[in-house]
Scaffold this active site. Structure first.
Site, short mmCIF file in Angstrom:
data_model
loop_
_atom_site.label_atom_id
_atom_site.label_comp_id
_atom_site.label_asym_id
_atom_site.label_seq_id
_atom_site.Cartn_x
_atom_site.Cartn_y
_atom_site.Cartn_z
N PHE A 134 48.55 32.04 35.96
CA PHE A 134 48.03 33.32 36.42
C PHE A 134 46.50 33.39 36.43
CE2 PHE A 134 46.10 36.55 33.69
CZ PHE A 134 46.11 35.93 32.45
N LYS A 135 45.84 32.49 35.73
CA LYS A 135 44.38 32.52 35.69
C LYS A 135 43.78 32.41 37.10
CE LYS A 135 44.01 32.18 31.03
NZ LYS A 135 45.43 32.21 30.64
N ASP A 136 44.53 31.77 38.01
CA ASP A 136 44.04 31.65 39.39
C ASP A 136 43.79 33.01 40.03
OD1 ASP A 136 44.13 28.85 39.50
OD2 ASP A 136 46.24 28.84 40.12
N LEU A 139 40.32 33.63 38.80
CA LEU A 139 39.34 32.55 38.90
C LEU A 139 39.17 32.01 40.31
CD1 LEU A 139 39.86 30.91 35.46
CD2 LEU A 139 37.70 31.77 36.38
N THR A 169 42.97 28.33 31.50
CA THR A 169 41.69 28.82 32.01
C THR A 169 40.83 27.68 32.52
OG1 THR A 169 41.65 30.57 30.36
CG2 THR A 169 39.58 30.08 31.42
#
Ligand SMILES: *Cc1c(COP(=O)(O)O)cnc(C)c1O
Length: 534
Positions: A134-136, A139, A169
């Site tokens: 989910f960091k995408d 980011l 991350t």
């Protein structure tokens, strides 16, 4: 200026008005420090160690929500982001959004699709981006927000991103910033504490402006090391003079948080669009939590008027947050436990500071005292109204490794859906919440990673692979096993291997550096020196 939606004119934010104000930000530890969103996104962390928060929280009313039902993810993002990032022009925001949330980068045209798991249980899949976690979601857009801010404010300095990662991350930041002009990125990951797949993704990172280094220790060691470098004003001055400026891609950066608010609105609107709920109906949201960024974004969405009943905060064996929500005591003086959900193996949830600040009536002096106590004594306590408010908004629970594995197995058995270990922690806590409260209203379970990021543990849960827990500390060659496991998992789960992971097999290992916590500063200085010679 200083348009305060909360106090003046609640619920009335027509389009024209939105464009007429500039959202200001201040630090949680010094609320006299006022900045614009561009400055805040460039800086990441405030110089005295505080986090930036918006002066006011904008609201979206029912009519505006209704209008967004027919919009796609990008249009919804434009609407939400423009409320907070008001010093970006609409064209600049469109540029950032179109680049970040394109179908070239996301495997689903919905960007963040919602799937049905049970009568009242829906899964928000946040792992269709280039790194399968989910960091995408944040980011992919952060580098565009940052470079736009740099160009708009006439800053000539090269931005050096320093990031500590518990696994996901790092890779997502590396992918987001690779080869973005005017930026360079250095990622530290804990030698013990990322999965073989996460490690493989990072050590094979490509890009002319990327460096990855392991740190001897756990995530908190790496994070503390990075925080120290940020607080080293002498080093910062030296860098300034040489044309560099440090920034953070960690979830403490407001530019990470604000894009995460979007998918809570978007998924709610999708549920309404599919007639799974009626517009205005309150739902519960379950968030598998580590650094408290994802769930904090849900809190902002709720404050903005998204109809949410309870935010359910799910932890693994590192259950500092569960205890905090139950007792008001945040106590990190405990053993750090390595689990199968490594991105949630965290004892200091940095983003909680923002919520504490709001719960404490925006008292920066008191907040600073709490944070100092946490640093010096390892704990702090909140009580009275702040604790009551916290408990009315949030429900906290945790799942052991055994329970997590059982949840992956049972969910697959009952529904045919394969959960990753982080999402499975959320599913366990959701089940516990329903049992304890009897509240089984429509719920959104946030799915934070593709099961293919953790194929060994998922296969182990499905009882087709005897995972060896010493895997985590084995040298890198464990990574090759990880690639084989992908194929096995595809067969068992019936899901296709995501493209970005499929391609890992052919990638060369590019990053082998290991340092101690004390050596991190030297690593940074060396990296900057190399950039200087370019
Ligand atoms: C980062 C991460 C989390 C925790 O999110 P926070 O915003 O730190 O609370 C959960 N699951 C996965 C897969 C992650 O990568």
């Amino acid at each position: 200026m200083g348009y305060n939606v909360k106090n003046e004119n609640p619920g009335k934010t027509d389009n024209k008005k939105k464009r007429d104000y500039i959202m200001r930000y201040h630090s949680t530890r010094n609320n006299k420090l006022i900045m614009t969103s561009m400055e805040v996104i460039k800086q990441g962390l405030s110089p005295e160690g505080g986090l930036f928060v918006p002066d006011s929280i904008p609201k979206l009313d029912r009519e505006e929500l209704a209008r967004l039902i027919s919009a796609d993810y990008r249009q919804r993002a434009q609407e939400i982001l423009s409320l907070y990032l008001s010093d970006y022009s609409p064209q600049q925001l469109t540029y950032c959004i179109e680049n970040a949330y394109s179908t070239a980068r996301f495997s689903s045209s919905d960007i963040a699709p919602v799937t049905v798991l049970g009568e009242e249980l829906h899964i928000l899949e946040l792992w269709h981006g280039p790194t399968c976690a989910f960091k995408d979601m944040a980011l992919q857009i952060l580098p565009y927000l940052m470079t736009t801010a740099i160009q708009s404010t006439g800053d000539q300095k090269e931005i050096v991103i320093l990031t500590a990662t518990s696994g996901d991350t790092g890779k997502a930041a590396l992918e987001g910033f690779r080869d973005v002009p005017g930026t360079a990125i250095l990622v530290f990951y804990p030698l013990e504490g990322v999965s073989p797949m996460q490690k493989l993704q990072m050590v094979t990172q490509e890009g002319s402006n990327t460096v990855v280094s392991a740190v001897k220790g756990n995530f908190d060691d790496a994070q503390t090391g990075v925080k120290r470098i940020f607080q080293d004003t002498h080093l910062a001055e030296q860098m300034e003079q040489r044309g560099f400026r440090f920034s953070s891609a960690n979830s403490i950066n407001w530019g990470r948080l604000v894009p995460q608010i979007v998918y809570y609105f978007s998924s709610y609107l999708d549920l309404a669009k599919q007639n799974r709920i009626t517009l205005g109906q309150e739902i519960n949201i379950v968030v598998p939590t580590g650094n408290f960024g994802n769930i904090l974004a849900a809190w902002y969405a709720k404050e903005m008027g998204l109809p949410v009943n309870r935010l359910i905060c799910a932890s693994n064996d590192n259950k500092v947050l569960t205890d905090f929500i139950h007792t008001g005591i945040y106590d990190k003086r405990r053993e750090f436990v390595q689990t199968i959900s490594p991105s949630m193996d965290i004892l200091v949830s940095s983003n909680l500071e923002r919520l504490l600040y709001e719960l404490g009536g925006r008292d920066d002096v008191q907040l600073r005292r709490l944070m100092e106590q946490l640093m010096e004594q390892g704990y702090y306590k909140i009580e009275g109204k702040a604790l009551e408010t916290l408990q009315s908004i949030m429900w906290g629970g945790y799942a052991s490794v055994e329970e997590t594995l059982a949840s992956i197995r049972d969910t697959f058995h009952d529904t045919g859906y394969t959960l990753d270990p982080h999402t499975a922690v959320g599913k366990c806590v959701y089940d516990a919440y329903c049992r304890e409260t009897g509240d089984n209203r429509a719920t959104l379970l946030v799915s934070t990673a593709s099961p293919f990021k953790f194929p060994g543990d998922v296969l182990h849960a499905l009882q087709t692979y005897a995972a060896d827990r010493s895997d985590l500390s084995r040298p890198f060659d464990a990574g090759h096993d990880a690639v084989q496991l992908l194929e096995q998992l595809a067969e068992v789960s019936g899901m296709p291997i995501p493209n970005p992971l499929q391609g890992l097999r052919e990638k060369k290992i590019r990053h082998t550096s290991v340092c101690s916590r004390e050596e991190m500063k030297e690593q940074v200085a060396g990296f900057v020196k190399k950039r200087e010679m370019k």
